[in-house]
Design a protein around this motif. Structure first.
Motif, PDB file in Angstrom:
ATOM      1  N   ASP A   1      18.763  -2.093   2.827  1.00  0.00           N
ATOM      2  CA  ASP A   1      17.731  -2.658   1.957  1.00  0.00           C
ATOM      3  C   ASP A   1      17.060  -3.860   2.616  1.00  0.00           C
ATOM      4  OD1 ASP A   1      17.905  -0.842  -0.101  1.00  0.00           O
ATOM      5  OD2 ASP A   1      19.414  -1.965  -1.204  1.00  0.00           O
ATOM      6  N   VAL A   2      17.842  -4.677   3.320  1.00  0.00           N
ATOM      7  CA  VAL A   2      17.254  -5.808   4.036  1.00  0.00           C
ATOM      8  C   VAL A   2      16.251  -5.302   5.064  1.00  0.00           C
ATOM      9  CG1 VAL A   2      17.705  -7.726   5.617  1.00  0.00           C
ATOM     10  CG2 VAL A   2      19.221  -7.333   3.674  1.00  0.00           C
ATOM     11  N   CYS A   3      16.618  -4.254   5.799  1.00  0.00           N
ATOM     12  CA  CYS A   3      15.726  -3.686   6.809  1.00  0.00           C
ATOM     13  C   CYS A   3      14.441  -3.186   6.165  1.00  0.00           C
ATOM     14  CB  CYS A   3      16.440  -2.563   7.550  1.00  0.00           C
ATOM     15  SG  CYS A   3      15.510  -1.895   8.953  1.00  0.00           S
ATOM     16  N   ARG A   4      14.550  -2.531   5.030  1.00  0.00           N
ATOM     17  CA  ARG A   4      13.351  -2.031   4.347  1.00  0.00           C
ATOM     18  C   ARG A   4      12.441  -3.187   3.917  1.00  0.00           C
ATOM     19  NH1 ARG A   4      17.443   1.245   1.669  1.00  0.00           N
ATOM     20  NH2 ARG A   4      17.520   3.306   2.648  1.00  0.00           N
ATOM     21  N   HIS A   5      13.029  -4.278   3.435  1.00  0.00           N
ATOM     22  CA  HIS A   5      12.232  -5.442   3.050  1.00  0.00           C
ATOM     23  C   HIS A   5      11.521  -6.045   4.260  1.00  0.00           C
ATOM     24  CE1 HIS A   5      14.502  -5.420  -0.785  1.00  0.00           C
ATOM     25  NE2 HIS A   5      13.494  -6.134  -1.245  1.00  0.00           N
ATOM     26  N   ILE A   6      12.242  -6.145   5.368  1.00  0.00           N
ATOM     27  CA  ILE A   6      11.647  -6.700   6.589  1.00  0.00           C
ATOM     28  C   ILE A   6      10.517  -5.807   7.079  1.00  0.00           C
ATOM     29  CG2 ILE A   6      12.089  -7.175   9.042  1.00  0.00           C
ATOM     30  CD1 ILE A   6      14.890  -8.121   8.212  1.00  0.00           C
TER      31      ILE A   6
END
Length: 224
Positions: free
Chosen positions: A62-67
């Motif tokens: 999820d962090v990667c998707r936000h970034i």
């Protein structure tokens, strides 16, 4: 020197990689949760993010998707296992590369430098393919006159394929040209990047007009 954001919840791993990457010349900021990592990402605007897959709270995917939704900063995913599920999941979320833990600092540094070199792109001019315009000087892509945000790896893949419309590139050739000639990777990097690229530039990704599959061989850019 690159400004690196390292998001890793294990304090020993986090401190060890911070010191080691610092010795390789990088400036390293750290965070130990997904929430803190996203706050630090917005505050520090790093050149590259090294992101652990397993994080408390918001996980690495999820962090990667936000970034990725926020821009084109390259992401290298750290995974504790070499399982296909972890690797494919990270690539599908938008990661540019992955390293299986325990991560050797020299290997991680080499991957960081390779990803950053790819993000520099090339300079050749402007290519127009039907409704797709690729400016290889400004490193921008537009479709129907609207800008298309691509990650550095997606852009490098598009530049490689579009320089020779109709030519078939094998997955190995694309690994060597897009992911560096000495890159020790596999074809999942290519396939996942192709899927992400198609989702951004194709009117119908299921019937691609530009990035076409040649079964049993690889990929080609659709002829003008």
């Amino acid at each position: 020197m690159a400004a690196i954001l390292l998001i890793e919840d294990d304090p020993l791993v986090r401190r060890g990689l911070q010191l080691a990457l610092g010795r390789h010349g990088h400036e390293v900021r750290t965070a130990d949760t997904g929430e803190d990592g996203l706050r630090e990402f917005r505050a520090s605007t790093p050149d590259l993010v090294v992101l652990d897959l397993m994080l408390p709270g918001i996980d690495g995917l999820d962090v990667c998707r936000h970034i990725r939704a926020a821009g084109e900063v390259p992401v290298i995913m750290l995974t504790a296992r070499g399982d296909d599920f972890d690797i494919v999941g990270g690539l599908a979320a938008g990661a540019d590369d992955y390293v299986v833990k325990p991560a050797q600092p020299t290997v991680l540094d080499a991957r960081i430098r390779a990803v950053l070199r790819r993000s520099m792109g090339t300079s050749e001019g402007v290519r127009v393919h039907r409704d797709l315009q690729i400016d290889t000087t400004a490193l921008t892509v537009s479709s129907h006159g609207k800008p298309v945000p691509l990650t550095p790896t997606e852009l490098r893949l598009l530049l490689t394929l579009s320089r020779a419309p109709g030519r078939v590139f094998s997955r190995q050739q694309l690994l060597e040209e897009v992911w560096e000639h000495d890159y020790l990777g596999d074809s999942r990097l290519v396939d996942n990047c192709v899927q992400r690229l198609r989702a951004k530039i194709e009117a119908n990704p299921a019937i691609p007009e530009y990035v076409q599959t040649v079964r049993g061989f690889g990929y080609r850019f659709g002829p003008v």
